[in-house]
Design a protein around this motif. Structure first.
Motif, PDB file in Angstrom:
ATOM      1  N   SER A 253      -7.766   1.683   2.475  1.00 35.04           N
ATOM      2  CA  SER A 253      -7.635   2.106   1.078  1.00 35.04           C
ATOM      3  C   SER A 253      -8.087   0.979   0.162  1.00 35.04           C
ATOM      4  O   SER A 253      -7.900  -0.204   0.466  1.00 35.04           O
TER       5      SER A 253
ATOM      6  N   CYS B  99      -6.731  -2.598   1.363  1.00 34.13           N
ATOM      7  CA  CYS B  99      -5.683  -2.542   2.385  1.00 34.13           C
ATOM      8  C   CYS B  99      -6.334  -2.773   3.748  1.00 34.13           C
ATOM      9  O   CYS B  99      -7.283  -2.070   4.115  1.00 34.13           O
TER      10      CYS B  99
ATOM     11  N   CYS C 217       0.833  -1.204   0.000  1.00 32.19           N
ATOM     12  CA  CYS C 217       0.000   0.000   0.000  1.00 32.19           C
ATOM     13  C   CYS C 217       0.869   1.256   0.000  1.00 32.19           C
ATOM     14  O   CYS C 217       1.886   1.333   0.690  1.00 32.19           O
TER      15      CYS C 217
ATOM     16  N   HIS D  23      -5.865   0.732   6.847  1.00 37.24           N
ATOM     17  CA  HIS D  23      -6.654   1.965   6.995  1.00 37.24           C
ATOM     18  C   HIS D  23      -7.728   2.089   5.928  1.00 37.24           C
ATOM     19  O   HIS D  23      -8.262   3.175   5.700  1.00 37.24           O
TER      20      HIS D  23
ATOM     21  N   HIS E 164       0.081   4.023   1.227  1.00 40.22           N
ATOM     22  CA  HIS E 164      -0.150   4.879   2.398  1.00 40.22           C
ATOM     23  C   HIS E 164       0.977   4.673   3.398  1.00 40.22           C
ATOM     24  O   HIS E 164       1.906   5.474   3.459  1.00 40.22           O
TER      25      HIS E 164
HETATM   26  S1  FES Z   1      -1.376   1.401   4.952  1.00 37.36           S
HETATM   27 FE1  FES Z   1      -2.903   1.017   3.496  1.00 37.36          FE
HETATM   28  S2  FES Z   1      -4.404   2.440   3.953  1.00 37.36           S
HETATM   29 FE2  FES Z   1      -2.896   2.811   5.412  1.00 37.36          FE
END
Ligand code: FES
Length: 169
Positions: A123, A118, A100, A121, A102
């Motif tokens: 995503s 994901c 991911c 969080h 993020h």
């Molecule tokens: S690590 Fe994937 S949404 Fe935060």
């Protein structure tokens, strides 16, 4: 009076009379030589370590993903050891990172929802890596994918390519 005993004078032994007994000076010499030898060995070890190369062995960034026939059209296959999705669509193959964008969690392909999600969080991405929603700042990157001389898929995780570039087989 001639039979009278003379008073005895204590005799201090001379060094050659001492035999194998260790004198204080010998003891201190041995301690000093031992310490110097220990320090010498330590400096040799440090010098050897200084001149020997520090090599960091990392996993290979290029890997074979097998024969293209392993992947049906309209399939998304997660290669866990490489953390890569091999996606085969009618237009061709592409390799999408499963990490991911993020905070680096490993995403999961959800075939029922037809998307990559994901777990950290929330995503969500399409099979081609495009972002649908969530805090991820970017789509999932595509890696270079090609065919080897003997007809296997070859993925290079060091080379990011544009999502529009697909491997036609
Ligand atoms: S690590 Fe994937 S949404 Fe935060």
């Amino acid at each position: 009076m001639s039979d009278a005993k003379k008073p005895s004078i204590p005799q201090v032994p001379r060094p050659e009379q001492v035999g194998n007994e260790t004198t204080r000076r010998d003891f201190l010499n041995e301690i000093t030589l031992g310490a110097l030898g220990f320090a010498g060995l330590g400096s040799v070890a440090v010098t050897y370590q200084y001149f020997s190369p520090n090599v960091l062995f990392e996993p290979a960034t290029t890997f074979r993903a097998g024969n293209p026939d392993l992947y049906p059209i309209h399939s998304v296959t997660f290669l866990q050891d490489q953390q890569v999705y091999i996606v085969r669509m009618p237009e061709g193959f592409y390799a999408v990172s499963a990490v991911c964008t993020h905070l680096g969690c490993v995403t999961q392909w959800k075939p029922g929802a037809d998307m990559i999600a994901c777990p950290c969080h929330g995503s969500k991405f399409r099979a081609d890596g495009a972002k649908i929603e969530g805090p991820a700042p970017r789509p999932l990157p595509h890696f270079s994918i090609s065919l080897t001389a003997d007809g296997e898929l070859l993925v290079d995780k060091l080379q990011n390519i544009k999502p529009a570039q697909v491997l036609k087989v």
